[in-house]
Design an enzyme around this catalytic site. Structure first.
Site, mmCIF file in Angstrom:
data_model
loop_
_atom_site.group_PDB
_atom_site.id
_atom_site.type_symbol
_atom_site.label_atom_id
_atom_site.label_comp_id
_atom_site.label_asym_id
_atom_site.label_seq_id
_atom_site.Cartn_x
_atom_site.Cartn_y
_atom_site.Cartn_z
ATOM 1 N N LYS A 13 4.917 -1.589 -0.841
ATOM 2 C CA LYS A 13 5.224 -2.886 -0.220
ATOM 3 C C LYS A 13 4.021 -3.423 0.557
ATOM 4 C CE LYS A 13 8.690 -1.126 2.123
ATOM 5 N NZ LYS A 13 8.653 0.298 1.703
ATOM 6 N N ARG A 88 16.485 -3.872 6.707
ATOM 7 C CA ARG A 88 16.644 -2.517 6.197
ATOM 8 C C ARG A 88 18.076 -2.041 6.333
ATOM 9 N NH1 ARG A 88 11.219 -0.798 6.891
ATOM 10 N NH2 ARG A 88 10.838 1.378 6.484
ATOM 11 N N ARG A 122 -1.468 9.321 1.594
ATOM 12 C CA ARG A 122 -1.816 8.026 2.191
ATOM 13 C C ARG A 122 -2.632 8.219 3.471
ATOM 14 N NH1 ARG A 122 2.660 3.733 3.702
ATOM 15 N NH2 ARG A 122 3.574 5.551 4.716
ATOM 16 N N ARG A 155 -0.458 8.713 9.071
ATOM 17 C CA ARG A 155 0.677 8.259 9.892
ATOM 18 C C ARG A 155 1.551 9.437 10.305
ATOM 19 N NH1 ARG A 155 3.391 3.058 6.955
ATOM 20 N NH2 ARG A 155 5.254 4.235 7.508
ATOM 21 N N ARG A 166 12.991 9.880 5.702
ATOM 22 C CA ARG A 166 12.849 8.453 5.359
ATOM 23 C C ARG A 166 13.517 8.134 4.026
ATOM 24 N NH1 ARG A 166 6.740 8.235 5.694
ATOM 25 N NH2 ARG A 166 6.847 6.087 4.957
HETATM 26 P P1 AP5 Z 1 2.152 1.484 0.842
HETATM 27 O O1 AP5 Z 1 1.754 0.177 0.287
HETATM 28 O O2 AP5 Z 1 1.678 1.891 2.173
HETATM 29 O O3 AP5 Z 1 3.752 1.675 0.698
HETATM 30 P P2 AP5 Z 1 4.939 1.004 1.534
HETATM 31 O O4 AP5 Z 1 6.003 0.635 0.555
HETATM 32 O O5 AP5 Z 1 4.417 -0.034 2.434
HETATM 33 O O6 AP5 Z 1 5.438 2.296 2.298
HETATM 34 P P3 AP5 Z 1 5.767 2.502 3.858
HETATM 35 O O7 AP5 Z 1 5.733 3.994 4.064
HETATM 36 O O8 AP5 Z 1 4.909 1.675 4.715
HETATM 37 O O9 AP5 Z 1 7.202 2.036 3.910
HETATM 38 P P4 AP5 Z 1 8.213 2.383 4.972
HETATM 39 O O10 AP5 Z 1 9.256 1.431 4.612
HETATM 40 O O11 AP5 Z 1 8.603 3.806 5.002
HETATM 41 O O12 AP5 Z 1 7.401 2.221 6.340
HETATM 42 P P5 AP5 Z 1 7.356 1.060 7.414
HETATM 43 O O13 AP5 Z 1 6.007 1.022 7.977
HETATM 44 O O14 AP5 Z 1 7.954 -0.156 6.861
HETATM 45 O O15 AP5 Z 1 1.698 2.593 -0.246
HETATM 46 C C1 AP5 Z 1 1.892 3.973 -0.009
HETATM 47 C C2 AP5 Z 1 0.713 4.757 -0.603
HETATM 48 O O16 AP5 Z 1 0.707 4.598 -2.010
HETATM 49 C C3 AP5 Z 1 -0.674 4.282 -0.121
HETATM 50 O O17 AP5 Z 1 -1.529 5.381 0.004
HETATM 51 C C4 AP5 Z 1 -1.152 3.351 -1.259
HETATM 52 O O18 AP5 Z 1 -2.566 3.345 -1.370
HETATM 53 C C5 AP5 Z 1 -0.496 3.989 -2.471
HETATM 54 N N1 AP5 Z 1 -0.117 3.019 -3.489
HETATM 55 C C6 AP5 Z 1 0.494 1.818 -3.295
HETATM 56 N N2 AP5 Z 1 0.723 1.203 -4.456
HETATM 57 C C7 AP5 Z 1 0.271 2.047 -5.424
HETATM 58 C C8 AP5 Z 1 0.226 1.977 -6.843
HETATM 59 N N3 AP5 Z 1 0.699 0.908 -7.492
HETATM 60 N N4 AP5 Z 1 -0.308 3.037 -7.510
HETATM 61 C C9 AP5 Z 1 -0.791 4.113 -6.852
HETATM 62 N N5 AP5 Z 1 -0.796 4.224 -5.506
HETATM 63 C C10 AP5 Z 1 -0.263 3.213 -4.805
HETATM 64 O O19 AP5 Z 1 8.363 1.620 8.516
HETATM 65 C C11 AP5 Z 1 8.046 2.756 9.262
HETATM 66 C C12 AP5 Z 1 9.152 3.057 10.256
HETATM 67 O O20 AP5 Z 1 9.304 1.954 11.170
HETATM 68 C C13 AP5 Z 1 10.558 3.267 9.685
HETATM 69 O O21 AP5 Z 1 10.744 4.575 9.211
HETATM 70 C C14 AP5 Z 1 11.422 2.943 10.911
HETATM 71 O O22 AP5 Z 1 11.413 3.987 11.838
HETATM 72 C C15 AP5 Z 1 10.674 1.779 11.527
HETATM 73 N N6 AP5 Z 1 11.132 0.490 10.970
HETATM 74 C C16 AP5 Z 1 10.386 -0.402 10.257
HETATM 75 N N7 AP5 Z 1 11.124 -1.453 9.882
HETATM 76 C C17 AP5 Z 1 12.369 -1.236 10.382
HETATM 77 C C18 AP5 Z 1 13.575 -1.964 10.312
HETATM 78 N N8 AP5 Z 1 13.666 -3.126 9.661
HETATM 79 N N9 AP5 Z 1 14.669 -1.445 10.928
HETATM 80 C C19 AP5 Z 1 14.592 -0.282 11.602
HETATM 81 N N10 AP5 Z 1 13.483 0.471 11.687
HETATM 82 C C20 AP5 Z 1 12.381 -0.003 11.084
HETATM 83 MG MG MG Z 2 4.276 -0.247 4.527
#
Ligand code: AP5
Ligand code: MG
Ligand code: ZN
Length: 207
Positions: A13, A88, A122, A155, A166
């Site tokens: 994402k 979410r 990552r 992270r 997660r």
């Molecule tokens: P990346 O692009 O970083 O993936 P992502 O989908 O953004 O994954 P996240 O881990 O950021 O999602 P998340 O939803 O768990 O975390 P968030 O920060 O939102 O890609 C991942 C890896 O793969 C990278 O190394 C990249 O280079 C690689 N990659 C990407 N695309 C690729 C491809 N096509 N091919 C190969 N490699 C690839 O949330 C974190 C925490 O915040 C949550 O757990 C929660 O505690 C809190 N939080 C956030 N939002 C909320 C909410 N709405 N409600 C409650 N708590 C929340």
């Molecule tokens: Mg992300």
């Protein structure tokens, strides 16, 4: 245009948002990035959410909704946005409905085994948030961000235990949104496996 990016942790994402922001000129609003900034700046919000995030659980809905409301009220959000990682939960989606009508919800599909592999390799820049991967897209100099020279780190929630939590949290609390938005007629689903530019091509075709 008002877009939501939905999908499991590690679906890409954030990576796809970076590509889309360049091409569509919309602000990228990631609730995960907003929380991480609060933690880095040691704000009251940051202190509240630090341990919750590290464990891989969700921050309570009221706290998250309030933060998003404030962010969407900023002037740059008038022309549209890419919301990454929000909503979410169903209550978050219901709250968003009261703030804005969403044009498209993009659901990135990636199997668990691939997601686990991506997250355990990552790395992220602590200063600007740029996303790296030690296998598929490492920084030119180990530990140093190409874009800003900041520290590239792992992270807290990319540890094995948190990744498991997660994925469980995603299945139980977030995956039901796929059906919810499907019924509203705004959902598109994209295969998130392949080179990021290839995935972006699939996304662009549907916009
Ligand atoms: P990346 O692009 O970083 O993936 P992502 O989908 O953004 O994954 P996240 O881990 O950021 O999602 P998340 O939803 O768990 O975390 P968030 O920060 O939102 O890609 C991942 C890896 O793969 C990278 O190394 C990249 O280079 C690689 N990659 C990407 N695309 C690729 C491809 N096509 N091919 C190969 N490699 C690839 O949330 C974190 C925490 O915040 C949550 O757990 C929660 O505690 C809190 N939080 C956030 N939002 C909320 C909410 N709405 N409600 C409650 N708590 C929340
Ligand atoms: Mg992300
Ligand atoms: Zn950086």
């Amino acid at each position: 245009m008002k877009l939501l990016f939905l999908g499991p942790p590690g679906a890409g994402k954030g990576t796809l948002s970076d590509l889309a922001v360049e091409k569509l000129g919309l602000p990228h609003i990631s609730t995960g990035d907003l929380f991480r900034a609060a933690i880095k700046n040691e704000t009251p919000l940051g202190l509240k959410v630090k341990s919750i995030m590290a464990s891989g659980a969700l921050v309570p809905d009221e706290v998250t909704i309030e933060m998003v409301k404030e962010r969407l009220a900023q002037p740059d959000a008038k022309k549209g946005w890419i919301l990454d990682g929000f909503p979410r939960t169903i209550p978050q989606a219901e709250a968003l409905e009261k703030i804005a009508a969403v044009d498209r919800v993009v659901n990135f599909e990636v199997a668990d085994a691939i997601v686990i592999g991506r997250l355990s390799t990552r790395r992220v820049c602590r200063a600007c948030g740029k996303i790296y991967n030690v296998k598929s897209s490492p920084p030119k100099k180990e530990g140093v961000c190409d874009a800003c020279g900041g520290e590239v780190y792992t992270r807290d929630d990319d540890k094995e235990e948190s990744i498991k939590t997660r994925l469980d949290t995603y299945r139980k609390q977030t995956a039901p949104l796929i059906d919810w938005y499907g019924k509203k007629g705004v959902l598109v689903t994209i295969d998130g496996v392949g080179d990021p530019n290839e995935v972006y091509g699939r996304f662009a075709k549907l916009m």
